[in-house]
Write an enzyme that holds these catalytic residues in place. Structure first.
Site, PDB file in Angstrom:
ATOM      1  N   ASP A  20       0.832  -1.208   0.000  1.00 36.35           N
ATOM      2  CA  ASP A  20       0.000   0.000   0.000  1.00 36.35           C
ATOM      3  C   ASP A  20       0.866   1.257   0.000  1.00 36.35           C
ATOM      4  OD1 ASP A  20      -2.437   1.257  -0.089  1.00 36.35           O
ATOM      5  OD2 ASP A  20      -2.751   1.231   2.077  1.00 36.35           O
ATOM      6  N   ASN A  56     -11.008  -2.551  -5.547  1.00 34.68           N
ATOM      7  CA  ASN A  56     -10.237  -1.573  -6.331  1.00 34.68           C
ATOM      8  C   ASN A  56     -10.882  -1.245  -7.682  1.00 34.68           C
ATOM      9  OD1 ASN A  56      -7.028  -2.790  -5.094  1.00 34.68           O
ATOM     10  ND2 ASN A  56      -8.183  -1.006  -4.420  1.00 34.68           N
ATOM     11  N   ARG A  89      -5.095  -2.387   8.725  1.00 30.47           N
ATOM     12  CA  ARG A  89      -6.307  -3.157   8.451  1.00 30.47           C
ATOM     13  C   ARG A  89      -6.022  -4.179   7.358  1.00 30.47           C
ATOM     14  NH1 ARG A  89      -8.036   2.242   6.917  1.00 30.47           N
ATOM     15  NH2 ARG A  89      -7.442   2.618   4.750  1.00 30.47           N
ATOM     16  N   GLU A  97       1.184 -13.665  11.941  1.00 35.17           N
ATOM     17  CA  GLU A  97       1.772 -12.528  12.652  1.00 35.17           C
ATOM     18  C   GLU A  97       1.686 -11.306  11.732  1.00 35.17           C
ATOM     19  OE1 GLU A  97       3.046 -12.510  15.787  1.00 35.17           O
ATOM     20  OE2 GLU A  97       2.363 -14.579  15.976  1.00 35.17           O
TER      21      GLU A  97
HETATM   22  C1  IPE Z   1      -1.666   0.434  -3.440  1.00 30.91           C
HETATM   23  O1  IPE Z   1      -1.474   1.803  -3.513  1.00 30.91           O
HETATM   24  C2  IPE Z   1      -1.900  -0.166  -4.800  1.00 30.91           C
HETATM   25  C3  IPE Z   1      -3.282  -0.625  -5.040  1.00 30.91           C
HETATM   26  C4  IPE Z   1      -4.236  -0.622  -4.148  1.00 30.91           C
HETATM   27  C5  IPE Z   1      -3.580  -1.107  -6.374  1.00 30.91           C
HETATM   28  P1  IPE Z   1      -2.638   2.856  -3.366  1.00 30.91           P
HETATM   29  O2  IPE Z   1      -3.012   3.359  -4.723  1.00 30.91           O
HETATM   30  O3  IPE Z   1      -3.741   2.301  -2.547  1.00 30.91           O
HETATM   31  O4  IPE Z   1      -1.891   4.017  -2.590  1.00 30.91           O
HETATM   32  P2  IPE Z   1      -2.474   4.890  -1.390  1.00 30.91           P
HETATM   33  O5  IPE Z   1      -2.802   3.924  -0.290  1.00 30.91           O
HETATM   34  O6  IPE Z   1      -3.702   5.599  -1.902  1.00 30.91           O
HETATM   35  O7  IPE Z   1      -1.352   5.799  -1.066  1.00 30.91           O
HETATM   36  C1  IPE Z   2      -5.453  -2.792  -0.322  1.00 32.89           C
HETATM   37  O1  IPE Z   2      -5.141  -1.455  -0.456  1.00 32.89           O
HETATM   38  C2  IPE Z   2      -5.440  -3.453  -1.667  1.00 32.89           C
HETATM   39  C3  IPE Z   2      -4.130  -3.607  -2.290  1.00 32.89           C
HETATM   40  C4  IPE Z   2      -2.980  -3.306  -1.749  1.00 32.89           C
HETATM   41  C5  IPE Z   2      -4.142  -4.149  -3.632  1.00 32.89           C
HETATM   42  P1  IPE Z   2      -6.257  -0.328  -0.573  1.00 32.89           P
HETATM   43  O2  IPE Z   2      -5.542   0.952  -0.689  1.00 32.89           O
HETATM   44  O3  IPE Z   2      -7.209  -0.674  -1.652  1.00 32.89           O
HETATM   45  O4  IPE Z   2      -7.007  -0.479   0.823  1.00 32.89           O
HETATM   46  P2  IPE Z   2      -7.914   0.553   1.605  1.00 32.89           P
HETATM   47  O5  IPE Z   2      -8.965   1.046   0.643  1.00 32.89           O
HETATM   48  O6  IPE Z   2      -7.031   1.659   2.068  1.00 32.89           O
HETATM   49  O7  IPE Z   2      -8.472  -0.222   2.758  1.00 32.89           O
HETATM   50 MG    MG Z   3      -4.134   2.325  -0.508  1.00 27.86          MG
END
Ligand code: IPE
Ligand code: IPE
Ligand code: MG
Length: 240
Positions: free
Chosen positions: A15, A63, A185, A198
């Site tokens: 993330d 997503n 989470r 863990e």
């Molecule tokens: C994680 O990076 C990649 C995917 C969920 C595909 P994010 O795009 O969620 O990046 P943040 O959490 O908004 O910074």
């Molecule tokens: C979780 O990240 C999904 C991936 C890393 C692919 P998100 O960025 O989608 O999660 P939320 O929305 O912050 O919970």
């Molecule tokens: Mg994210």
């Protein structure tokens, strides 16, 4: 108390790509691109540390609710990356596997996924498992649907038969789940399989996550005591 052996299965919620891009005033897709580079680094580090299974959360069922251009860019990146990496993975003996509701992906990507798995799975010694269009709740629903379709007696359902019908069938449960970018989470990741995993959370954004961060996560894991519900004095702490 002795240390745990290194984890056999590490699962990562990658993330923070978008925040990484925003900090640099770059478009979001550049964050996702940088994230792909991290995958390569971390997969190598995992291999070096003897981690047999590495599961990476690449795209959740939720997503799809992102802007269309971001979803398209991600799907293109997945396809490009598979194409670019498959030979090298085959050469290194790493099976590329995919977990998720794969039949909802484009047929081109589904074909690519199937071919990449066929190409890499022969004589593989480790597994890189990509969770794509993955949702833990959907996975459990899909498992039960499949059991019902196969004519299983659902009144006699047990944990082993559910586990055998998950997308991750055949894989051990993750010993360690890592989440980058500060959130604490699961976001619908491995709900069943992470029952006794863990956790390790770091503020580091995924594109900045380096081999040293991975090593630190493993070191933290190896210092833990896994109880699995037992009394502390009865825990041998041998891990898996
Ligand atoms: C994680 O990076 C990649 C995917 C969920 C595909 P994010 O795009 O969620 O990046 P943040 O959490 O908004 O910074
Ligand atoms: C979780 O990240 C999904 C991936 C890393 C692919 P998100 O960025 O989608 O999660 P939320 O929305 O912050 O919970
Ligand atoms: Mg994210």
């Amino acid at each position: 108390m002795s240390q745990l052996p290194p984890p056999e299965h590490v699962a990562i919620i990658m993330d923070g790509n978008s925040r990484w891009a925003r900090e640099r005033l770059l478009p979001r897709v550049m964050g996702h691109k940088a994230g792909i580079e991290t995958i390569r680094r971390v997969a190598e580090a995992a291999d070096r540390r003897g981690v047999r299974v590495l599961t990476l959360y690449a795209f959740s069922t939720e997503n799809w609710s992102r802007p269309r251009d971001e979803v398209d860019a991600l799907m293109n990146l997945f396809s490009e990356t598979i194409r670019r990496e498959v030979d090298e993975l085959a050469r290194r003996g790493i099976e590329l596997r995919f977990s998720g509701r794969l039949h909802d992906l484009s047929t081109a990507l589904q074909d690519q996924i199937r071919q990449a798995n066929e190409r890499t799975r022969v004589s593989a010694r480790a597994i890189l498992n990509i969770a794509i269009n993955y949702g833990g709740r959907q996975e459990i629903v899909d498992a039960i649907r499949e059991l019902a379709r196969d004519g299983a007696d659902l009144t006699q359902l047990d944990e082993a038969s559910v586990a055998d019908h998950l997308y991750t069938r055949g894989l051990p449960d993750p010993d360690l789940v890592i989440r980058t970018a500060g959130e604490m989470r699961l976001s619908n990741f491995l709900l069943w399989q992470a029952a006794y995993s863990e956790f390790y959370c770091t503020q580091t954004l995924w594109p900045d996550f380096a081999q040293a961060d991975f090593d630190e996560a493993l070191a933290s894991y190896q210092r833990r005591i896994r109880r699995f519900g037992a009394r502390p004095e009865e825990v041998s702490n041998r891990g898996r």
